[in-house]
Design a protein around this motif. Structure first.
Motif, mmCIF file in Angstrom:
data_model
loop_
_atom_site.group_PDB
_atom_site.id
_atom_site.type_symbol
_atom_site.label_atom_id
_atom_site.label_comp_id
_atom_site.label_asym_id
_atom_site.label_seq_id
_atom_site.Cartn_x
_atom_site.Cartn_y
_atom_site.Cartn_z
ATOM 1 N N GLY A 285 -44.573 -18.284 117.104
ATOM 2 C CA GLY A 285 -44.461 -18.972 118.388
ATOM 3 C C GLY A 285 -43.683 -20.260 118.262
ATOM 4 O O GLY A 285 -43.606 -20.859 117.181
ATOM 5 N N GLN A 286 -43.101 -20.694 119.375
ATOM 6 C CA GLN A 286 -42.410 -21.979 119.435
ATOM 7 C C GLN A 286 -42.597 -22.541 120.828
ATOM 8 O O GLN A 286 -42.611 -21.795 121.823
ATOM 9 C CB GLN A 286 -40.913 -21.817 119.129
ATOM 10 C CG GLN A 286 -40.152 -23.144 119.097
ATOM 11 C CD GLN A 286 -38.725 -23.004 118.591
ATOM 12 O OE1 GLN A 286 -38.312 -21.931 118.137
ATOM 13 N NE2 GLN A 286 -37.947 -24.066 118.683
ATOM 14 N N TYR B 106 -48.405 -24.300 132.588
ATOM 15 C CA TYR B 106 -49.487 -23.449 133.061
ATOM 16 C C TYR B 106 -49.795 -22.407 131.995
ATOM 17 O O TYR B 106 -48.903 -21.927 131.300
ATOM 18 C CB TYR B 106 -49.111 -22.737 134.368
ATOM 19 C CG TYR B 106 -48.704 -23.664 135.479
ATOM 20 C CD1 TYR B 106 -49.653 -24.400 136.176
ATOM 21 C CD2 TYR B 106 -47.368 -23.810 135.831
ATOM 22 C CE1 TYR B 106 -49.280 -25.253 137.202
ATOM 23 C CE2 TYR B 106 -46.986 -24.664 136.855
ATOM 24 C CZ TYR B 106 -47.946 -25.377 137.536
ATOM 25 O OH TYR B 106 -47.583 -26.221 138.548
ATOM 26 N N GLN B 107 -51.053 -22.063 131.892
ATOM 27 C CA GLN B 107 -51.464 -21.041 130.947
ATOM 28 C C GLN B 107 -51.287 -19.671 131.576
ATOM 29 O O GLN B 107 -51.618 -19.447 132.739
ATOM 30 C CB GLN B 107 -52.925 -21.254 130.549
ATOM 31 C CG GLN B 107 -53.395 -20.334 129.439
ATOM 32 C CD GLN B 107 -54.759 -20.753 128.913
ATOM 33 O OE1 GLN B 107 -55.264 -21.805 129.255
ATOM 34 N NE2 GLN B 107 -55.352 -19.933 128.073
ATOM 35 N N THR B 108 -50.733 -18.725 130.807
ATOM 36 C CA THR B 108 -50.598 -17.350 131.288
ATOM 37 C C THR B 108 -51.989 -16.733 131.390
ATOM 38 O O THR B 108 -52.727 -16.719 130.403
ATOM 39 C CB THR B 108 -49.738 -16.521 130.327
ATOM 40 O OG1 THR B 108 -48.471 -17.153 130.163
ATOM 41 C CG2 THR B 108 -49.534 -15.112 130.866
ATOM 42 N N GLY C 15 -51.546 -24.008 120.518
ATOM 43 C CA GLY C 15 -51.337 -22.577 120.351
ATOM 44 C C GLY C 15 -51.649 -22.113 118.939
ATOM 45 O O GLY C 15 -52.279 -21.064 118.734
ATOM 46 N N ALA C 16 -51.218 -22.887 117.935
ATOM 47 C CA ALA C 16 -51.471 -22.508 116.549
ATOM 48 C C ALA C 16 -52.963 -22.450 116.259
ATOM 49 O O ALA C 16 -53.475 -21.482 115.685
ATOM 50 C CB ALA C 16 -50.784 -23.494 115.613
ATOM 51 N N CYS D 157 -44.301 -20.323 123.731
ATOM 52 C CA CYS D 157 -45.662 -19.796 123.573
ATOM 53 C C CYS D 157 -46.734 -20.585 124.296
ATOM 54 O O CYS D 157 -47.819 -20.062 124.554
ATOM 55 C CB CYS D 157 -46.008 -19.684 122.098
ATOM 56 S SG CYS D 157 -46.125 -21.271 121.242
ATOM 57 N N GLY D 158 -46.494 -21.859 124.639
ATOM 58 C CA GLY D 158 -47.532 -22.633 125.294
ATOM 59 C C GLY D 158 -48.816 -22.617 124.492
ATOM 60 O O GLY D 158 -48.824 -22.879 123.282
ATOM 61 N N SER D 159 -49.927 -22.259 125.124
ATOM 62 C CA SER D 159 -51.218 -22.240 124.440
ATOM 63 C C SER D 159 -51.462 -20.947 123.673
ATOM 64 O O SER D 159 -52.529 -20.776 123.087
ATOM 65 C CB SER D 159 -52.348 -22.451 125.453
ATOM 66 O OG SER D 159 -52.324 -21.443 126.439
ATOM 67 N N GLY D 160 -50.499 -20.031 123.671
ATOM 68 C CA GLY D 160 -50.598 -18.841 122.829
ATOM 69 C C GLY D 160 -51.278 -17.644 123.442
ATOM 70 O O GLY D 160 -51.640 -16.707 122.718
#
Length: 703
Positions: free
Chosen positions: A223-224, A178-180, A234-235, A204-207
């Motif tokens: 992030g990882q 899920y995205q924060t 995310g990158a 980090c998920g989608s950052g």
């Protein structure tokens, strides 16, 4: 070899045409010339996209396929062994090119387009997570690359990233991803005291959390994530959102295979996986990160807490989003006790249910600080509870979450948490408690047999702190407000008469907002971060949560990261960029909105008053069918404003509908106010009765 013809499902046809799936089913039954299935199965037929477009155009439904839907279709036909991961870096290259150049690239022959993809990917291989994607592109990939370029050109890079990531997550059967939400990420980033340069998110998920840190001035983002597609997404997303920051994102399980073992960051932000019993308990039993005790197998969240602390400079802060059970489970008592005893735990803030997935529970924000050798003694912990904080005029507080289906009031939640956190940082020893909302507790008082860190338990006012006479006065005031609001609601509901059209519903001839904009009937505006700092404007910002709650502009202009944000004018129509959730999706700008800057994830429709009535426009834009047809995504639905449809009516008839929509808006506002006051009155009465401050009313026959 000829390329396969693009095919679409009935659900995709509904989004292309801007109608419901039931309407598509009705077309199939009632119209003999509706395109026959070109593939699929009897229960799940597929239709030729070009045939569907031709049929829609013949009926006056001139909407082109949503670019996100076309990208989904191309990906379904995109027969690759490595999924869609190789396409993700291309979003970054495409987002950096002007629209005219993207259109030219999209018209290239398949071989030339594949060559472009190889060159673009090669240039990014060393930048994005060390990926090697350049050699993977062939002419067979051209349809997907072409659809991606169109999606970036006509929507934006974030939409393309979301489509690619959702496809990859579906293919990998990944769950629990899920995205924060952006408001939660912004709140977490603002809990980092002072200026920070290096920020880490080990899950980090989608950052989203790192992007929020970038908006607050962080210049080196690390992030990882365990899922390659999330790390790559995310990158790319961070490079788009924070172009001036140094971005480093790696793939891997941070607990088992830390990609940054020597990194000591200024701050750590993290929304880790919850309830993971396979986090590495046995193999990591003697890991040096467990300075506060070895986490139990059921306490993966406390493993993440200690991992974050281990990556901080002494005195650095970590903010984690955690489930409420972390604060009270018996298996985590020893680790919690050490976090409290050492002074590493500084604050715990409870959030309302619905703040982030899983939506049915109220998550918590934990603020931690790595102890400094010889640092000041930390003898207390701050607890803030926004989960039940309510009230309007009767309590002097903003209402973070109303009853029923009202929207979560993020500005109120953010203000409550940050104001108490700021006061606590300034002077922990002189912090003034607010019963039921915020309280500091001495560490010695927390170190009991439970070490229960649940904010609701810690901020609860004792019976000695409640004044029965003062509470009775608040109850009387709340009841009076409720009676007046209920009367006003009844008057609004009885105003006017509503007549049926006839025996059959009216059929609309419609145009898309994009078509109306091309014809000059309206202007479409949005705010996009461009990283420019010079001349950045100041003033209030109108945000999506403001629209949902019907509140005045409450955003901060310093977080826009652009000096070209549109300014809202009276009569503008504002649409939230993310569909779903509770609260209003659309509103007409009023006097309190005029002059505010347009926030991210808000679309502005500026109608020509000689051709379009703003209330008429707002009323039709907000229909569920319209929003569903213009929304794309899986877990998060992004609204494509140009795809929203508007009936074509004479201006005088528009004004009649506009006045009706204005009255409906007033009715909804009255109902929401009455619901808020009823919830507040019930809360005060229940608290007074159970707390021993109020007596039950005397029954009429016993008086």
């Amino acid at each position: 070899m000829p390329q396969p013809t693009a095919q679409v499902t009935a659900a995709e046809i509904s989004r292309i045409a801007g109608v419901t799936r039931a309407t598509v089913s009705n077309w199939r039954r009632r119209h003999d010339d509706f395109p026959a299935p070109a593939g699929g199965t009897e229960s799940s037929p597929l239709y030729d996209l070009e045939a569907v477009r031709g049929w829609l155009a013949a009926r006056g439904q001139t909407t082109a396929a949503n670019p996100a839907e076309e990208l989904r279709t191309a990906l379904r036909l995109h027969a690759r062994g490595d999924g869609t991961t190789a396409l993700l870096p291309l979003v970054l290259d495409a987002a950096r090119r002007p629209e005219r150049e993207l259109a030219a690239l999209g018209s290239l022959p398949d071989d030339d387009l594949a060559s472009y993809a190889r060159e673009a990917a090669r240039a990014l291989d060393d930048t994005v997570t060390g990926a090697t994607t350049a050699s993977r592109f062939t002419s067979a990939d051209a349809p997907a690359v072409r659809a991606l370029l169109r999606c970036v050109r006509e929507a934006d890079g974030e939409t393309a990233l979301s489509v690619l990531a959702e496809r990859e997550l579906e293919d990998s059967a990944a769950s629990g991803t899920y995205q924060t939400p952006e408001p939660l990420a912004d709140l977490a980033s603002r809990l980092m005291p002072g200026a920070v340069a290096r920020v880490l998110d080990p899950a980090c998920g989608s950052g989203t959390l790192l992007a929020a840190a970038g908006r607050r001035g962080a210049t080196r983002l690390y992030g990882q994530d365990a899922l390659p597609v999330q790390a790559l997404r995310g990158a790319v997303g961070l490079m788009l959102a924070a172009p001036e920051a140094e971005v480093t994102v790696r793939t891997g399980d941070s607990l088992r295979s830390d990609a940054f073992p020597a990194l000591l960051a200024d701050a750590v932000l993290c929304n880790p996986p919850y309830g993971d019993r396979d986090w590495g308990h046995d193999e990591l039993a003697y890991d040096p990160r467990w300075a506060y005790g070895v986490p139990a197998r059921a306490e993966s969240e406390l493993a993440w807490v200690q991992h974050c602390l281990a990556h901080l400079e002494p005195g650095g802060h970590a903010v984690l989003v955690l489930p409420p059970a972390t604060a009270s489970r018996a298996s985590g008592r020893r680790v919690r006790a050490e976090l409290v005893r050492s002074g590493a735990l500084r604050a715990v803030a409870a959030l309302p249910a619905g703040a982030a997935a899983p939506l049915h529970i109220g998550l918590q924000l934990w603020v931690l600080q790595r102890p400094e050798p010889g640092g000041a003694d930390r003898s207390s912990v701050l607890f803030v509870d926004t989960a039940e904080a309510t009230g309007e005029e009767t309590t002097g507080r903003t209402h973070p979450r109303g009853g029923g289906r009202t929207a979560l009031d993020w500005p109120a939640v953010t203000s409550t948490v940050l104001s108490h956190w700021g006061a606590f940082l300034a002077s922990p020893d002189s912090f003034v408690d607010e019963p039921g909302i915020a309280r500091t507790v001495q560490t010695i008082d927390l170190l009991d047999d439970l070490v229960d860190l649940t904010p609701a338990r810690q901020v609860r006012a004792s019976r000695a702190e409640v004044d029965p006479l003062e509470l009775a006065g608040r109850v009387d005031a709340a009841r009076g407000d409720l009676v007046r609001a209920a009367a006003s609601l009844g008057e609004s509901a009885q105003r006017g008469e509503w007549h049926p059209v006839g025996h059959e519903v009216r059929e609309w001839r419609t145009a898309t907002a994009a078509d109306l904009a091309r014809g000059g009937a309206l202007t479409l505006l949005r705010t996009a971060p461009d990283g420019r700092a010079a001349g950045r404007p100041t003033g209030p910002v109108l945000t999506g949560p403001d629209i949902a709650r019907g509140a005045p502009p409450s955003g901060d202009a310093t977080e826009l990261r652009t000096d070209t944000a549109p300014v809202v004018a009276l009569g503008d129509v504002l649409v939230r960029g993310v569909a779903g959730g509770h609260g209003a999706m659309v509103r007409v700008a009023r006097e309190t909105d005029a002059g505010a800057l347009l926030g991210h994830q808000v679309h502005l429709f500026r109608p020509d008053p000689a051709r379009l009535d703003p209330w008429f426009l707002a009323g039709f834009l907000e229909t569920e069918e319209n929003l569903a047809g213009a929304s794309t995504g899986s877990t998060i639905l992004h609204v494509s404003p140009g795809r929203l449809r508007v009936p074509l009516l004479p201006l005088e008839e528009q004004r009649r509908y506009g006045e009706a929509f204005r009255r409906v808006h007033a009715l909804r506002a009255e109902a929401q106010r009455a619901a808020h006051l009823a919830e507040e009155t019930a809360r005060l009465l229940t608290g007074g009765l159970t707390g021993g401050a109020l007596l039950p009313p005397v029954a009429p026959d016993s008086a």
